[in-house]
Design an enzyme around this catalytic site. Sequence first.
Site, PDB file in Angstrom:
ATOM      1  N   LYS A   1     -42.540 -36.525   2.309  1.00  0.00           N
ATOM      2  CA  LYS A   1     -43.102 -35.248   2.740  1.00  0.00           C
ATOM      3  C   LYS A   1     -44.586 -35.326   3.073  1.00  0.00           C
ATOM      4  CE  LYS A   1     -39.319 -32.873   2.558  1.00  0.00           C
ATOM      5  NZ  LYS A   1     -38.759 -32.223   3.735  1.00  0.00           N
TER       6      LYS A   1
HETATM    7  N1  PMP Z   1     -34.947 -35.916  -0.872  1.00  0.00           N
HETATM    8  C1  PMP Z   1     -35.876 -35.198  -1.501  1.00  0.00           C
HETATM    9  C2  PMP Z   1     -36.251 -35.561  -2.894  1.00  0.00           C
HETATM   10  C3  PMP Z   1     -36.488 -34.110  -0.860  1.00  0.00           C
HETATM   11  O1  PMP Z   1     -37.418 -33.380  -1.494  1.00  0.00           O
HETATM   12  C4  PMP Z   1     -36.078 -33.791   0.457  1.00  0.00           C
HETATM   13  C5  PMP Z   1     -36.700 -32.615   1.153  1.00  0.00           C
HETATM   14  N2  PMP Z   1     -36.095 -31.376   0.919  1.00  0.00           N
HETATM   15  C6  PMP Z   1     -35.092 -34.563   1.074  1.00  0.00           C
HETATM   16  C7  PMP Z   1     -34.554 -35.619   0.377  1.00  0.00           C
HETATM   17  C8  PMP Z   1     -34.547 -34.255   2.450  1.00  0.00           C
HETATM   18  O2  PMP Z   1     -35.472 -34.480   3.471  1.00  0.00           O
HETATM   19  P1  PMP Z   1     -35.519 -33.498   4.712  1.00  0.00           P
HETATM   20  O3  PMP Z   1     -36.023 -32.170   4.217  1.00  0.00           O
HETATM   21  O4  PMP Z   1     -36.475 -34.132   5.670  1.00  0.00           O
HETATM   22  O5  PMP Z   1     -34.152 -33.359   5.257  1.00  0.00           O
END
Ligand code: PMP
Length: 344
Positions: free
Chosen positions: A48
């Site tokens: 992120k």
């Molecule tokens: N794994 C974790 C620990 C996350 O915090 C997130 C984000 N919500 C994701 C996977 C998924 O990533 P994305 O939001 O880019 O689909």
Amino acid sequence: MREDLQVYDNVLQLIGNTPLIHLNRIIQNLEGEFYAKVEAFNPGHSTKDRIALHIIEEAERKGILKPGDTIIETTSGNTGFSIAMVSVIKGYECILAVSSKSSKDKIDMLRAMGAKVYVCPANVSADDPRSYYMVAKRMHDEIKGSVYINQYFNELNIEAHYRSTGPEIWKQTEGKITHLVACSGTGGTISGTARFLKEMNPRIRILGIDAYGSVLKKYHETKEFDAAEIYPYRIEGLGKNLIPTATDFESIDKFVKVSDEDSAHAARQLAITEGLFVGYTSGAALQGTRQLAEEGEFNKNSKVVIIFPDHGSRYMSKVFSDEWMNEQGFFDSKHEKAANQIEF
Ligand code: PMP
């Protein structure tokens, strides 16, 4: 930055360029070669960081943000931590509305990084005034000069990965990647990475990981929102109870659903077999990869990249706690306690 000396002006210069690590041991019995893109190597310990930096810098570029302004977001923790980190360096206020499902460690970490945190109930619908979406929206309306990151509905979330994660993987595999496996929450990671990779080679298979209790897989297959798919589950950050516009469903070839239990065990196995201390959804991604292998997705020529989104330290009171695993009933006949966890 002095690249030759590896001296940086600030921590934000370390975002991205995460390593690709060959999974040598955990995946031995599967056909193909498997590599983990380990996003815990970002300074905020998750993927992120990429979107926080990109979205905030785009707002600056457009003249929307000025020093002292407030940045607001709904987040299961990781995005919040990254936004808080970027806000510290760039001089913004950071307000976060988080789900009560987030681990205590994550919430404490956000506060440690200077964010104001509002904890909102997890199991209410998105349009309930108590939901973290509605709380964030209300604060955005009330606070003048605030920016709402809105990661689930922000095209820049996709763009961040299109510009960084995709090109990095293409370069690191020298264009030889055949399959991408990635978790889908907002969908930004999988969609942005997929768009870039498919532009380079449309034959690359894009495989999404979803959770039991989430609507994404069914929506991908039927284009219909099926509320009957929704029920509570443990994995944080994966799957969704709504359809995010930050997911480009067209770019994804197939979804597979994973269980809380299998994913938790997979995360624990990664630590003790590969020395990779990664989070719950990294376990989910590994588990999903195994299921995809069972479905015949890979062969001996496959070069598979699996994105591991964050670091294991965020789950000390959950997946990496024997007490928590026991409470969930996750130590059963199918999954024996790991051999290194014999009590003396
Ligand atoms: N794994 C974790 C620990 C996350 O915090 C997130 C984000 N919500 C994701 C996977 C998924 O990533 P994305 O939001 O880019 O689909």
